[in-house]
Write a protein that holds these residues in place. Structure first.
Motif, PDB file in Angstrom:
ATOM      1  N   PRO A 101       0.809  -1.226   0.000  1.00  0.00           N
ATOM      2  CA  PRO A 101       0.000   0.000   0.000  1.00  0.00           C
ATOM      3  C   PRO A 101       0.841   1.274   0.000  1.00  0.00           C
ATOM      4  O   PRO A 101       0.502   2.249  -0.684  1.00  0.00           O
ATOM      5  CB  PRO A 101      -0.818  -0.124   1.292  1.00  0.00           C
ATOM      6  N   VAL A 102       1.958   1.281   0.765  1.00  0.00           N
ATOM      7  CA  VAL A 102       2.823   2.468   0.810  1.00  0.00           C
ATOM      8  C   VAL A 102       3.482   2.680  -0.549  1.00  0.00           C
ATOM      9  O   VAL A 102       3.542   3.809  -1.064  1.00  0.00           O
ATOM     10  CB  VAL A 102       3.892   2.320   1.909  1.00  0.00           C
ATOM     11  N   ALA A 103       3.980   1.598  -1.140  1.00  0.00           N
ATOM     12  CA  ALA A 103       4.605   1.701  -2.458  1.00  0.00           C
ATOM     13  C   ALA A 103       3.592   2.158  -3.508  1.00  0.00           C
ATOM     14  O   ALA A 103       3.933   2.906  -4.428  1.00  0.00           O
ATOM     15  CB  ALA A 103       5.207   0.355  -2.856  1.00  0.00           C
ATOM     16  N   THR A 104       2.342   1.731  -3.364  1.00  0.00           N
ATOM     17  CA  THR A 104       1.300   2.147  -4.307  1.00  0.00           C
ATOM     18  C   THR A 104       0.998   3.633  -4.175  1.00  0.00           C
ATOM     19  O   THR A 104       0.724   4.311  -5.169  1.00  0.00           O
ATOM     20  CB  THR A 104       0.026   1.309  -4.091  1.00  0.00           C
ATOM     21  N   VAL A 105       1.054   4.162  -2.940  1.00  0.00           N
ATOM     22  CA  VAL A 105       0.867   5.605  -2.742  1.00  0.00           C
ATOM     23  C   VAL A 105       1.967   6.376  -3.476  1.00  0.00           C
ATOM     24  O   VAL A 105       1.706   7.410  -4.115  1.00  0.00           O
ATOM     25  CB  VAL A 105       0.857   5.958  -1.238  1.00  0.00           C
ATOM     26  N   VAL A 106       3.207   5.875  -3.405  1.00  0.00           N
ATOM     27  CA  VAL A 106       4.305   6.505  -4.146  1.00  0.00           C
ATOM     28  C   VAL A 106       4.017   6.469  -5.647  1.00  0.00           C
ATOM     29  O   VAL A 106       4.224   7.450  -6.368  1.00  0.00           O
ATOM     30  CB  VAL A 106       5.638   5.795  -3.833  1.00  0.00           C
ATOM     31  N   LEU A 107       3.513   5.332  -6.118  1.00  0.00           N
ATOM     32  CA  LEU A 107       3.143   5.199  -7.530  1.00  0.00           C
ATOM     33  C   LEU A 107       2.085   6.229  -7.925  1.00  0.00           C
ATOM     34  O   LEU A 107       2.173   6.865  -8.979  1.00  0.00           O
ATOM     35  CB  LEU A 107       2.633   3.787  -7.793  1.00  0.00           C
ATOM     36  N   VAL A 108       1.085   6.414  -7.080  1.00  0.00           N
ATOM     37  CA  VAL A 108       0.008   7.366  -7.363  1.00  0.00           C
ATOM     38  C   VAL A 108       0.551   8.798  -7.401  1.00  0.00           C
ATOM     39  O   VAL A 108       0.155   9.606  -8.249  1.00  0.00           O
ATOM     40  CB  VAL A 108      -1.114   7.225  -6.318  1.00  0.00           C
ATOM     41  N   ILE A 109       1.488   9.118  -6.497  1.00  0.00           N
ATOM     42  CA  ILE A 109       2.087  10.460  -6.497  1.00  0.00           C
ATOM     43  C   ILE A 109       2.815  10.714  -7.818  1.00  0.00           C
ATOM     44  O   ILE A 109       2.690  11.776  -8.430  1.00  0.00           O
ATOM     45  CB  ILE A 109       3.044  10.620  -5.294  1.00  0.00           C
ATOM     46  N   VAL A 110       3.600   9.715  -8.264  1.00  0.00           N
ATOM     47  CA  VAL A 110       4.298   9.853  -9.547  1.00  0.00           C
ATOM     48  C   VAL A 110       3.298   9.977 -10.695  1.00  0.00           C
ATOM     49  O   VAL A 110       3.501  10.753 -11.639  1.00  0.00           O
ATOM     50  CB  VAL A 110       5.239   8.652  -9.772  1.00  0.00           C
ATOM     51  N   THR A 111       2.195   9.246 -10.597  1.00  0.00           N
ATOM     52  CA  THR A 111       1.169   9.305 -11.635  1.00  0.00           C
ATOM     53  C   THR A 111       0.566  10.695 -11.741  1.00  0.00           C
ATOM     54  O   THR A 111       0.505  11.296 -12.821  1.00  0.00           O
ATOM     55  CB  THR A 111       0.053   8.279 -11.353  1.00  0.00           C
ATOM     56  N   LEU A 112       0.105  11.232 -10.605  1.00  0.00           N
ATOM     57  CA  LEU A 112      -0.631  12.499 -10.612  1.00  0.00           C
ATOM     58  C   LEU A 112       0.284  13.713 -10.738  1.00  0.00           C
ATOM     59  O   LEU A 112      -0.086  14.707 -11.368  1.00  0.00           O
ATOM     60  CB  LEU A 112      -1.482  12.616  -9.340  1.00  0.00           C
ATOM     61  N   ALA A 113       1.472  13.639 -10.137  1.00  0.00           N
ATOM     62  CA  ALA A 113       2.378  14.789 -10.156  1.00  0.00           C
ATOM     63  C   ALA A 113       3.382  14.728 -11.300  1.00  0.00           C
ATOM     64  O   ALA A 113       4.011  15.746 -11.616  1.00  0.00           O
ATOM     65  CB  ALA A 113       3.127  14.889  -8.827  1.00  0.00           C
ATOM     66  N   GLY A 114       3.548  13.551 -11.918  1.00  0.00           N
ATOM     67  CA  GLY A 114       4.530  13.414 -12.979  1.00  0.00           C
ATOM     68  C   GLY A 114       3.941  13.035 -14.326  1.00  0.00           C
ATOM     69  O   GLY A 114       3.926  13.840 -15.262  1.00  0.00           O
ATOM     70  N   ALA A 115       3.432  11.803 -14.424  1.00  0.00           N
ATOM     71  CA  ALA A 115       2.952  11.309 -15.716  1.00  0.00           C
ATOM     72  C   ALA A 115       1.782  12.123 -16.254  1.00  0.00           C
ATOM     73  O   ALA A 115       1.714  12.424 -17.447  1.00  0.00           O
ATOM     74  CB  ALA A 115       2.560   9.836 -15.587  1.00  0.00           C
ATOM     75  N   LEU A 116       0.835  12.489 -15.384  1.00  0.00           N
ATOM     76  CA  LEU A 116      -0.345  13.223 -15.846  1.00  0.00           C
ATOM     77  C   LEU A 116       0.014  14.577 -16.449  1.00  0.00           C
ATOM     78  O   LEU A 116      -0.427  14.887 -17.575  1.00  0.00           O
ATOM     79  CB  LEU A 116      -1.342  13.371 -14.700  1.00  0.00           C
ATOM     80  N   PRO A 117       0.811  15.434 -15.771  1.00  0.00           N
ATOM     81  CA  PRO A 117       1.192  16.707 -16.412  1.00  0.00           C
ATOM     82  C   PRO A 117       1.952  16.516 -17.720  1.00  0.00           C
ATOM     83  O   PRO A 117       1.774  17.301 -18.662  1.00  0.00           O
ATOM     84  CB  PRO A 117       2.073  17.375 -15.346  1.00  0.00           C
ATOM     85  N   VAL A 118       2.796  15.482 -17.779  1.00  0.00           N
ATOM     86  CA  VAL A 118       3.553  15.228 -19.012  1.00  0.00           C
ATOM     87  C   VAL A 118       2.608  14.946 -20.172  1.00  0.00           C
ATOM     88  O   VAL A 118       2.722  15.549 -21.255  1.00  0.00           O
ATOM     89  CB  VAL A 118       4.526  14.044 -18.807  1.00  0.00           C
ATOM     90  N   TYR A 119       1.643  14.073 -19.959  1.00  0.00           N
ATOM     91  CA  TYR A 119       0.773  13.683 -21.070  1.00  0.00           C
ATOM     92  C   TYR A 119      -0.297  14.727 -21.370  1.00  0.00           C
ATOM     93  O   TYR A 119      -0.811  14.777 -22.497  1.00  0.00           O
ATOM     94  CB  TYR A 119       0.174  12.301 -20.816  1.00  0.00           C
TER      95      TYR A 119
END
Length: 653
Positions: free
Chosen positions: A78-96
């Motif tokens: 669950p903790v690792a998944t939260v890190v994944l979600v942060i990268v998704t919303l703060a990184g991948a989403l703005p890029v795309y």
């Protein structure tokens, strides 16, 4: 002796249906599987419906992501998944969101990077990215089929009958997918809408029931936190370990590339234009954001309930939750009837995710390879490519033994390479636009994604090995195809300026004679000596009139383009036609054929032999558009005009 032409067989006609041939005039039609963006400008669906088309790929990862996360991170999932979600919303989403803004016609980040590079290095770079894209899409097909078969085999009603048939079932699912495309496949957004709606609704039920059991069985949370604290000590250690295992969770980032690929299907505003589809861009950003938020909520919730409610041993190979953690909970807490419905829904969406990937693959390759001249003749037809991709999917399934876990690294590699390239592309774009803050932000995202990609490759090299095989195959086939099409007339159009038209009208009243000249100093002596040499070599009388033709090679790696002919008079005496092209022989052949067709006269062109090794000269022509100009020009003319009597004359002395 006469020969009778036999009509093509029914099988051949069926296989090559929809093939867009390269016309003798050099023009190339777009394959039917790749609709022109201009033709789609007035069409489309509401963004939330198109989101479901993306969702069959993106949301279907819930079928295997929680189990993969549990295997990779254990109690820390669950903790690792939260890190994944942060990268998704703060990184991948703005890029795309930025990719959608700058590449709004479905080309994605590959097209953005293509514009930054020219000549052969640009083509080879794009071919490399296409290799990783092929890895992404093909592993999506095989991994999704493998996980669908896992859900089928592990169903309590069927496990005793199918427990050793997973490989066979996976191959059958891949074959069925190929059969759908052989018959003819039209992306059905309505089907995707129902599949996604049913699948997410069932997942909501599983999550709610799972959370209820977590709340009513408080000891499971206590047991989990105690074990987590004992194993990792403090929050900082947990975050550190989460960052280390993050690359293994990268499957949860999939779906963004598909999101921008389906942009042409988004309706947009009535006043959208091809050059400025602002409504489509706005709604695609809504699509990407909504999909990311929905997936983020599900990722966190499902990783939590599966970690605290499922025994660790069940996640391992052979365990009942391996590759189907949420299905395990559905059967465990909601009964086998509901669990079977959940299995069927999961199998359907995973299978359709493979269909979406196949459609993406068939759309992606014709978008680039034919334009580069790097696709075999039959590659522009859908059905032969479907057979090729299906056979490759069979091979990949066999190599990985239809294992979801074994294919995770290869899938993650394809996803991460494309996402890293997208992040780099938007970083360069922001820097060119002098947007300092965005440049820094995207640069940080690029660094994170590159780190994740490198770690994933080091820890699970299968992905880069498979990607390297695809890259090598694509480059080899592409170069062989380009070599086979080297003598093809590929000028799409020929346009003359006023002076050039005047030259052609003037010499059309006599015998049309051109001299191919490689421009050097362009002084009076150069043209005088050239005429004298041509007259001596070909025994032509003094009164013969000539027009010089000079071709400048711009980018020899380009395969096809229009040709503009400019006329000028040099030194008050010599008439010169100047052309810019990617290939001197192709430009000259196109000019001769156009002059023949417009004047009704057969033109003659005069060359001098090229000095040097013939093989080396051919390589110069293949790579740089120069070299053996005279014989190659004649060969292009011979391919373009089979009738020898109508073919322009080539003289070499």
């Amino acid at each position: 002796m006469t020969t009778t032409e036999h009509p093509p067989s029914r099988l051949r006609s069926w296989m090559l249906e929809g093939l867009a041939d390269m016309g003798k005039g050099g023009g190339q039609q777009v394959p039917q599987s790749v609709p022109e963006p201009e033709q789609q400008a007035h069409k489309g669906q509401r963004w939330w419906r198109v989101m479901c088309l993306t969702g069959v790929d993106y949301f279907s990862t819930l079928g295997y992501q929680p189990g993969i996360a549990a295997l990779a991170a254990g109690l820390l999932s669950p903790v690792a998944t939260v890190v994944l979600v942060i990268v998704t919303l703060a990184g991948a989403l703005p890029v795309y969101r930025r990719v959608a803004e700058e590449s709004p016609h479905g080309e994605g980040s590959i097209a953005m990077l293509e514009r930054l590079l020219s000549f052969w290095k640009g083509k080879l770079f794009v071919l490399t990215l296409l290799g990783f894209a092929a890895t992404d899409f093909l592993i999506t097909i095989t991994l999704s089929a493998a996980d669908a078969s896992t859900h089928l085999v592990e169903n309590p009603h069927l496990t005793s009958v199918l427990h050793d048939k997973q490989m066979l079932i996976t191959l059958i699912l891949v074959a069925l997918l190929g059969a759908v495309f052989l018959k003819g496949f039209l992306e059905a957004i309505g089907v995707a809408l129902y599949l996604v709606a049913i699948y997410l609704s069932l997942n909501v039920v599983v999550v709610v029931v799972g959370m209820w059991h977590v709340l009513t069985e408080a000891h499971v949370v206590t047991d989990w936190t105690s074990a987590l604290t004992t194993e990792h000590g403090n929050v900082f250690a947990m975050v550190g370990v989460s960052l280390l295992v993050f690359p293994k969770l990268a499957l949860g980032l999939s779906g963004f590339e598909t999101g921008v690929a389906v942009m042409p299907h988004v309706e947009g505003d009535p006043d959208d234009t091809h050059d400025n589809p602002k409504g489509r861009i706005r709604d695609t950003k809504k699509l990407l954001t909504t999909a990311a938020l929905i997936m983020s909520v599900f990722l966190i919730a499902t990783s939590f309930i599966t970690t605290v409610l499922i025994p660790e041993k069940e996640f391992k190979t052979g365990g009942q939750a391996n590759g189907r953690a949420l299905a395990y909970l559905a059967h465990e807490y909601l009964g086998n009837a509901f669990g079977t419905v959940y299995d069927l829904s999961t199998i359907a969406i995973l299978w359709f995710a493979g269909a979406s990937a196949m459609a993406g693959l068939l759309n992606l390759m014709p978008r680039y390879l034919p334009r580069y001249g790097m696709a075999p003749h039959w590659a522009r037809a859908v059905r032969p490519m479907v057979i090729v991709f299906t056979l490759i999917a069979f091979l990949v399934t066999w190599i990985f033994d239809a294992s979801v876990d074994a294919q995770g690294g290869a899938y993650a590699t394809g996803v991460l390479v494309l996402m890293s390239s997208a992040a780099i592309a938007v970083t360069i774009s922001a820097r060119r636009a002098r947007q300092r803050n965005w440049t820094i932000a995207f640069g940080v995202v690029s660094a994170v994604l590159l780190y994740v990609t490198v770690v994933n490759v080091i820890e699970r090299p299968d992905g880069v090995k498979i990607g390297a095989c695809f890259i090598a195959g694509i480059i080899l086939v592409s170069l062989l195809s380009r070599l086979a099409r080297a003598f093809e007339l590929r000028v799409t159009s020929v346009t003359f300026d006023d002076m050039a038209e005047r030259f052609i009208r003037d010499i059309a009243s006599r015998k049309i004679r051109f001299i191919a000249n490689e421009p050097d100093r362009r002084d009076k002596a150069e043209y005088r000596d050239k005429i004298e040499q041509i007259r001596n070599d070909n025994d032509l009388p003094e009164q013969e009139d000539f027009v010089f033709v000079e071709v400048t090679v711009l980018d020899a790696s380009e395969f096809e383009a229009g040709l503009t002919v400019h006329g000028e008079v040099l030194h008050n005496r010599y008439r010169v036609l100047t052309l810019e092209s990617s290939s001197i022989p192709n430009a000259l052949a196109a000019l001769l054929l156009n002059v023949r067709d417009t004047t009704g006269c057969t033109p003659h062109i005069y060359f001098e032999w090229t000095e040097g090794n013939p093989f080396a000269n051919f390589l110069r022509f293949f790579l740089f558009g120069q070299g053996e100009v005279a014989p190659v020009t004649r060969e292009v003319l011979r391919e373009a005009e089979p009738d020898r009597a109508r073919r322009p004359r080539v003289h070499t002395g």
